[in-house]
Design a protein around this motif. Structure first.
Motif, PDB file in Angstrom:
ATOM      1  N   GLN A 133      11.294   8.077  -5.828  1.00 33.13           N
ATOM      2  CA  GLN A 133      10.833   8.135  -4.382  1.00 33.13           C
ATOM      3  C   GLN A 133       9.247   7.376  -4.267  1.00 33.13           C
ATOM      4  O   GLN A 133       8.518   7.596  -4.984  1.00 33.13           O
ATOM      5  CB  GLN A 133      10.441   9.868  -3.999  1.00 33.13           C
ATOM      6  N   LEU A 134       9.134   6.901  -3.087  1.00 29.06           N
ATOM      7  CA  LEU A 134       8.045   5.905  -2.932  1.00 29.06           C
ATOM      8  C   LEU A 134       7.555   6.147  -1.671  1.00 29.06           C
ATOM      9  O   LEU A 134       8.234   6.217  -0.484  1.00 29.06           O
ATOM     10  CB  LEU A 134       8.422   4.452  -2.958  1.00 29.06           C
ATOM     11  N   SER A 135       6.369   7.191  -1.464  1.00 26.19           N
ATOM     12  CA  SER A 135       5.834   7.243  -0.219  1.00 26.19           C
ATOM     13  C   SER A 135       4.906   6.305   0.367  1.00 26.19           C
ATOM     14  O   SER A 135       4.541   5.307  -0.290  1.00 26.19           O
ATOM     15  CB  SER A 135       5.141   8.765  -0.385  1.00 26.19           C
ATOM     16  N   SER A 136       4.909   6.568   1.670  1.00 25.41           N
ATOM     17  CA  SER A 136       3.819   5.631   2.331  1.00 25.41           C
ATOM     18  C   SER A 136       4.123   4.070   2.035  1.00 25.41           C
ATOM     19  O   SER A 136       3.219   3.488   1.779  1.00 25.41           O
ATOM     20  CB  SER A 136       2.225   6.066   1.918  1.00 25.41           C
ATOM     21  N   VAL A 137       5.119   3.545   2.285  1.00 22.68           N
ATOM     22  CA  VAL A 137       5.617   2.520   2.256  1.00 22.68           C
ATOM     23  C   VAL A 137       5.073   1.473   2.957  1.00 22.68           C
ATOM     24  O   VAL A 137       4.572   1.692   4.276  1.00 22.68           O
ATOM     25  CB  VAL A 137       7.048   2.103   1.946  1.00 22.68           C
ATOM     26  N   THR A 138       4.843   0.266   2.725  1.00 22.69           N
ATOM     27  CA  THR A 138       4.286  -0.947   3.477  1.00 22.69           C
ATOM     28  C   THR A 138       5.066  -1.953   3.370  1.00 22.69           C
ATOM     29  O   THR A 138       6.103  -2.080   2.479  1.00 22.69           O
ATOM     30  CB  THR A 138       2.807  -1.420   2.931  1.00 22.69           C
ATOM     31  N   PRO A 139       5.063  -3.002   4.053  1.00 23.35           N
ATOM     32  CA  PRO A 139       5.869  -4.316   4.086  1.00 23.35           C
ATOM     33  C   PRO A 139       5.954  -4.716   2.578  1.00 23.35           C
ATOM     34  O   PRO A 139       6.851  -5.578   2.262  1.00 23.35           O
ATOM     35  CB  PRO A 139       5.320  -5.220   5.227  1.00 23.35           C
ATOM     36  N   GLU A 140       4.802  -4.564   1.977  1.00 19.02           N
ATOM     37  CA  GLU A 140       4.662  -5.125   0.606  1.00 19.02           C
ATOM     38  C   GLU A 140       5.705  -4.253  -0.561  1.00 19.02           C
ATOM     39  O   GLU A 140       5.785  -4.996  -1.676  1.00 19.02           O
ATOM     40  CB  GLU A 140       3.017  -5.103   0.100  1.00 19.02           C
TER      41      GLU A 140
END
Length: 117
Positions: free
Chosen positions: A83-90
């Motif tokens: 789980q990876l929260s607060s994703v951004t385009p990076e």
């Protein structure tokens, strides 16, 4: 022969949480000495180790991702999860499930994750 299959996520929007699962076949995730990792490769960049969970359930997460990364397992389903929260385009990358035991290494085929609004 251990086989790893990553789930195919839906399009992920910025600030959302990315959830991936790796289904393991041909072996148990509790087999002694095995470590199960998530590794990603952003477009045009090298491989980045994100974290791992051991056969004993202990978890290890890259310090650079620790604040918004979680790795877990479901032994009843023989699955590893990310789980990876607060994703951004990076966070756009191909995400791989990886298994290692001493000199034995297995890779999943990888799953493309695109973070876009």
């Amino acid at each position: 022969q251990v086989q790893l299959q990553e789930s195919d996520p839906d399009l992920v929007k910025p600030s959302q949480t990315l959830s991936l699962t790796c289904t393991v076949s041909g072996g148990s995730i509790t087999t002694r000495s095995y470590y199960w990792s998530w590794i990603r490769q952003p477009p045009g960049k090298g491989l980045e180790w994100m974290g791992a969970i051991g056969y004993d359930g202990n978890t290890y997460v890259s310090p650079s991702l620790k604040s918004h990364t979680s790795i877990s397992r479901d032994t009843s389903k023989n699955q590893i999860s990310l789980q990876l929260s607060s994703v951004t385009p990076e966070d756009t990358a191909v995400y791989y499930c990886h298994a290692r035991a001493v000199i034995t290494i297995y890779w999943g085929q990888g799953t493309q994750v695109t973070v876009s609004s």
